[in-house]
Design a protein around this motif. Structure first.
Motif, PDB file in Angstrom:
ATOM      1  N   GLU A 252      11.002 -23.754   9.944  1.00 13.55           N
ATOM      2  CA  GLU A 252      10.103 -22.783   9.310  1.00 13.55           C
ATOM      3  C   GLU A 252       9.713 -21.608  10.201  1.00 13.55           C
ATOM      4  O   GLU A 252       8.627 -21.041  10.029  1.00 13.55           O
ATOM      5  N   HIS A 285       9.565 -26.317   0.940  1.00  4.29           N
ATOM      6  CA  HIS A 285       8.884 -26.921   2.096  1.00  4.29           C
ATOM      7  C   HIS A 285       8.779 -25.908   3.238  1.00  4.29           C
ATOM      8  O   HIS A 285       7.689 -25.692   3.780  1.00  4.29           O
ATOM      9  N   HIS A 289       5.327 -23.935   4.694  1.00  7.76           N
ATOM     10  CA  HIS A 289       4.862 -24.006   6.078  1.00  7.76           C
ATOM     11  C   HIS A 289       4.244 -22.685   6.533  1.00  7.76           C
ATOM     12  O   HIS A 289       3.491 -22.662   7.513  1.00  7.76           O
ATOM     13  N   GLU A 308       3.140 -31.473   8.712  1.00  6.00           N
ATOM     14  CA  GLU A 308       4.268 -32.046   7.976  1.00  6.00           C
ATOM     15  C   GLU A 308       3.822 -32.875   6.769  1.00  6.00           C
ATOM     16  O   GLU A 308       4.395 -32.753   5.690  1.00  6.00           O
ATOM     17  N   TYR A 369       6.103 -37.785   8.249  1.00  8.60           N
ATOM     18  CA  TYR A 369       6.348 -36.926   7.093  1.00  8.60           C
ATOM     19  C   TYR A 369       5.904 -37.593   5.779  1.00  8.60           C
ATOM     20  O   TYR A 369       4.997 -37.121   5.105  1.00  8.60           O
TER      21      TYR A 369
END
Ligand code: BAL
Ligand code: ZN
Length: 852
Positions: A252, A285, A289, A308, A369
């Motif tokens: 990210e 995802h 971030h 996460e 995660y």
């Protein structure tokens, strides 16, 4: 190797306001000059100037323009420095071409790229490489390559150089640089406040046709984050780059996300429906971030779940909104059980917020995660939706631009709700999967009195010990419960029971008859629920539960118990299961995707854990044979409906990877798998020949290989796709995963000799060796050949790429559940790894923890 502990955290001695980097790119001798404005941190406990650095050749260093001679070590440098603001300048030389570990600056197919999370920046230049040092970066790249990218917004582009400036302070792990001969798929997004953002997906020439889906997923993610969380993008540009050689799925980096090409490139011809869904989720995802990770980052790496867990939770919400929420939840739980429960119940168990590590790369785990995301889900259930979003608003407002901790995170919830979350915090601190045992009692009402009955559920929780944590404390566990009456109607609203004690009873009053409970609806907590139930009751829930998750769960439990009886007692396939599952398959009111999931069976891994939990020693071959026998019995029992389902769910419209079409294809392909057991693969061959998309082609090829009728198709598939590395990864994997168990090791060994096999590409390594480890009946061959083959290759990979090697070692994490012979064989391979001179820190830590 040194163990790093959360309890040893101290604030950085110096903070950084600004960083200027210049890269003179050269494959084997890139020069990096840095100019860094340091100032003493008023909160520091000691004033020692120390920079991280690994594998760097220091050419020169200066403080405030005066040359200095720092003391160098393998881990970095120290130097006398003023107790006042000063400018550090240094020049180092690095070797991107020789960087096979894929951390820091490296080369992939002639392209320069970086991976800095967690501690890769120290391989680029000397720096305080820790996430609580946030700075504004300006980057100049000098190279003749046509595309030169870094974080933030472009400042200037000239002949042989480009300059970038990122106005948002960031830790070094979010730094990125990409340079190469790339082409872009452009797009545009207008934010809710009217900011125009240029979007690009950069790929190698030839891959341009595989970017459109990723671009739409990016735009959808940007819109969703605005609508759901009020989060807007904050730069003029958002770049994504696809890289073939990459250890993770994606990264990210601020404004310049770098993706493993398998997680962004998509086309109907080369990608399956599952690939499309995964790509959509990963793009979301990484984009999410930007706020949960980049604008608000982690104080230290122990807090990794802060970004996460939250970001996985957010991407799951996104997928649920884009597709089907129940189907997404069921899929998430399948993954959680397969990966996280396995981790939580073995030697690698660790808290969601670990307390110590040797190598942080080993803690990018399912626990951090996926369990981290489950904790967010539980928090949301406990405080309610409204308070959850208010807490998130406060989190963004209070902590924007900061490097935070789990304490900061929980404090916003406490402040918004007034609730004490001290007990909830145990979820972050204690490893292990709680077990909940259920007991029930029924007190009918007085004779003649309608609705006077009371149903009581007694829940007892306990968590088995995990390495380093013998004693566990009761946690707060939200257990969603519904009650179903004898006629199949819901007789009580779904209630969230808050289990806080080791044992607690909950009464439901005003009932006319003893209900059937539907416990842990939506899988409201990551626990193992134990409740005595019989096949008839499971079949009842499979038919009547209004909670789709528990409906699926009832079918799964029925299958699991039938398989247990087959394995342990030599029983025949369970008729209750076969009849109940056929009713589900026939039920046209149910979503095809749900029916396909219901037709799925517990994995070999699920069965091994279930057998172990029930006090048996799992035999992987016996498990495979029971699953095979059940699949055949089911195919015979359902042959009429299988043919009908197959025909009725053929998609005639042009291919779309959406929930509706992919659900239909998944049900049709579940039917095809059944039919393949009856017709020797005739239908599969016809589907293979006619397929115009990878979902259909791969499902047919899988079926043919399973039916031992796939040799010609395997060759044809290779000939058709030999130019496409991502498709060839699939080709490698499927031959191993669908081999006869006794042949899996031999097939793997043969494929490692294939000219297209390479150690340099993590995707290819995982496609081959990862497939073997994902096939328990093959990997656990009683001869130990699977263990030895994997170890041979881990030993070859470790000197090149420790990170990927270490991750693959987790194939051995379940070794203590097997019989003595297998344990001896595995232990010998673990010892062989540990005895290897120069074994990497990553692999040594993993193997040491597994070996115990
Ligand atoms: N931060 C590493 C890759 C990811 O979780 O997005
Ligand atoms: Zn992430």
């Amino acid at each position: 190797p040194q163990t790093i502990r959360l309890s040893d955290y101290t604030p950085p001695a110096y903070l950084v306001d600004e960083v200027h980097l210049t890269f003179r790119l050269n494959p084997s001798a890139t020069r990096v000059t840095s100019r860094i404005a340091f100032r003493p941190n008023p909160e520091a406990r000691e004033r020692r100037f120390k920079l991280d650095g690994e594998g760097l050749k220091l050419i020169r260093a200066m403080i405030d323009g005066e040359p200095v001679t720092p003391a160098l070590s393998d881990a970095g440098l120290t130097c006398d420095a003023p107790d006042a603001p000063f400018t550090w300048e240094a020049e180092v030389e690095i070797d991107p071409e020789g960087n096979t570990a894929l951390e820091g600056l490296y080369m992939s197919n002639g392209m320069y790229c970086t991976q800095c999370e967690a501690e890769g920046f120290r391989k680029i230049t000397y720096y305080p490489d820790r996430p609580d040092v946030m700075a504004v970066f300006t980057v100049r790249i000098e190279s003749d390559l046509p595309v030169l990218l870094s974080n933030g917004n472009p400042v200037e582009r000239g002949e042989g150089f480009a300059e970038w400036h990122d106005p948002w302070p960031k830790p070094a792990y979010l730094f990125a640089l990409v340079a190469g001969d790339l082409v872009n798929h452009p797009g545009r997004f207008t934010t809710k406040s009217g900011r125009e953002v240029d979007l690009n997906i950069w790929v190698r020439p030839g891959d341009e046709g595989k970017c459109a889906f990723g671009m739409e997923a990016l735009r959808a993610s940007m819109r969703w984050d605005e609508e759901k969380y009020g989060r807007e993008y904050d730069l003029d540009l958002f770049n994504i780059v696809a890289v073939d050689d990459f250890n993770m799925g994606a990264m990210e980096n601020k404004g310049l996300n770098v993706f493993n090409s398998s997680c962004v490139l998509a086309s109907p011809e080369t990608s399956t429906d599952a690939n499309f869904e995964r790509i959509e989720a990963i793009i979301a995802h990484e984009y999410f971030h930007n706020w949960t990770g980049n604008r608000i980052t982690c104080r230290d790496w122990f807090q990794l779940c802060l970004k996460e867990g939250l970001t996985v939770f957010r991407d799951s919400q996104f997928t649920a909104d884009m597709r089907s929420a129940p189907v997404k939840r069921i899929g998430d739980v399948i993954t959680l059980r397969a990966r996280q429960f396995r981790e939580d119940n073995g030697p690698l168990a660790h808290p969601v917020r670990p307390e110590s590590f040797v190598e942080i790369n080993n803690f990018y785990t399912a626990t951090v995660y996926e369990k981290g995301a489950e904790l967010i889900g539980m928090l949301k259930t406990l405080v309610g939706d409204d308070a959850y979003y208010r807490a998130l608003d406060l989190y963004f407002e209070r902590h924007d631009g900061q490097a935070c901790t789990i304490e900061d995170w929980l404090a916003v919830f406490e402040d918004v709700t007034g609730r004490d979350l001290a007990q909830f915090k145990r979820w972050y601190e204690e490893a292990g999967t709680p077990r909940i045992d259920v007991e029930e009692s029924w007190t009918p009402g007085a004779p003649g009195a309608q609705g006077g009955g009371t149903y009581t559920l007694t829940l007892r929780q306990h968590t088995p010990p995990t390495p380093g944590q013998e004693v566990k404390n009761p946690r707060v566990i939200p257990v969603k419960v519904g009650l179903i009456g004898p006629n199949g109607d819901e007789v009580a609203e779904t209630r969230v029971l808050e289990l806080t004690e080791a044992e607690q009873s909950f009464a439901f009053e005003g009932l006319t008859a003893k209900p059937v409970p539907s416990i842990l609806r939506e899988f409201s907590a990551p626990v193992i629920l134990n409740r005595d139930s019989d096949a008839a009751e499971r079949a009842f829930l499979l038919a009547h539960d209004t909670d789709p998750f528990n409906r699926w769960e009832a079918g799964r439990a029925l299958a699991r118990e039938g398989l247990m009886a087959m394995i342990v007692e030599g029983a025949a396939p369970d008729r209750h299961y076969l009849d109940a599952i056929e009713r589900v398959a026939r039920d046209e009111t149910l979503d095809p995707a749900f029916r396909a999931l219901a037709l799925g069976l517990p994995s070999e891994e699920d069965m091994a854990q279930a057998l172990f939990d029930a006090g048996h020693t799992p035999d992987p071959q016996a498990i495979w044979e029971a699953l095979d026998a059940l699949k055949s019995a089911r195919a015979h029992a359902m042959q009429d409906i299988a043919a009908t389902l197959y025909d009725a769910h053929q998609v005639r419209a042009p291919y779309r990877p959406d929930a509706e079409q992919s659900g239909a294809r998944s049900l049709a392909n579940a039917a095809l798998a059944m039919l393949g057991r009856l017709d020797g693969g005739a239908r599969a061959q016809a589907q293979y020949d006619a397929a115009d998309n990878m979902t259909q082609q791969l499902a047919a090829l899988t079926c043919l290989v399973r039916a031992n009728a796939g040799d010609a198709a395997v060759q044809a598939f290779y000939d058709q796709w030999r130019h496409d590395r991502l498709v060839i990864d699939k080709w490698f994997g499927l031959q191993i995963l669908n081999a006869e168990p006794a042949r899996a090791v031999e097939v793997t060994r043969r494929l490692t000799q294939h000219p297209d096999f390479t150690l340099k590409n993590p995707n290819r390594f995982r496609a081959v060796l990862g497939a073997l480890t994902a096939f328990p009946a093959g990997f656990h061959d009683p001869s130990g050949a699977g263990y030895a083959l994997l170890t041979d290759w881990l030993l070859k990979l470790d000197p090149l790429n420790p990170q990927t090697t270490a991750r693959m070692c987790s194939a051995f994490e379940t070794w203590r559940r097997y019989d003595a012979d297998r344990q001896t064989l595995i232990k010998a391979q673990l010892d062989r790894l540990l005895a290897q001179p120069g074994l990497s820190r990553d692999t040594a830590e993993m193997v040491g923890r597994i070996r115990g």
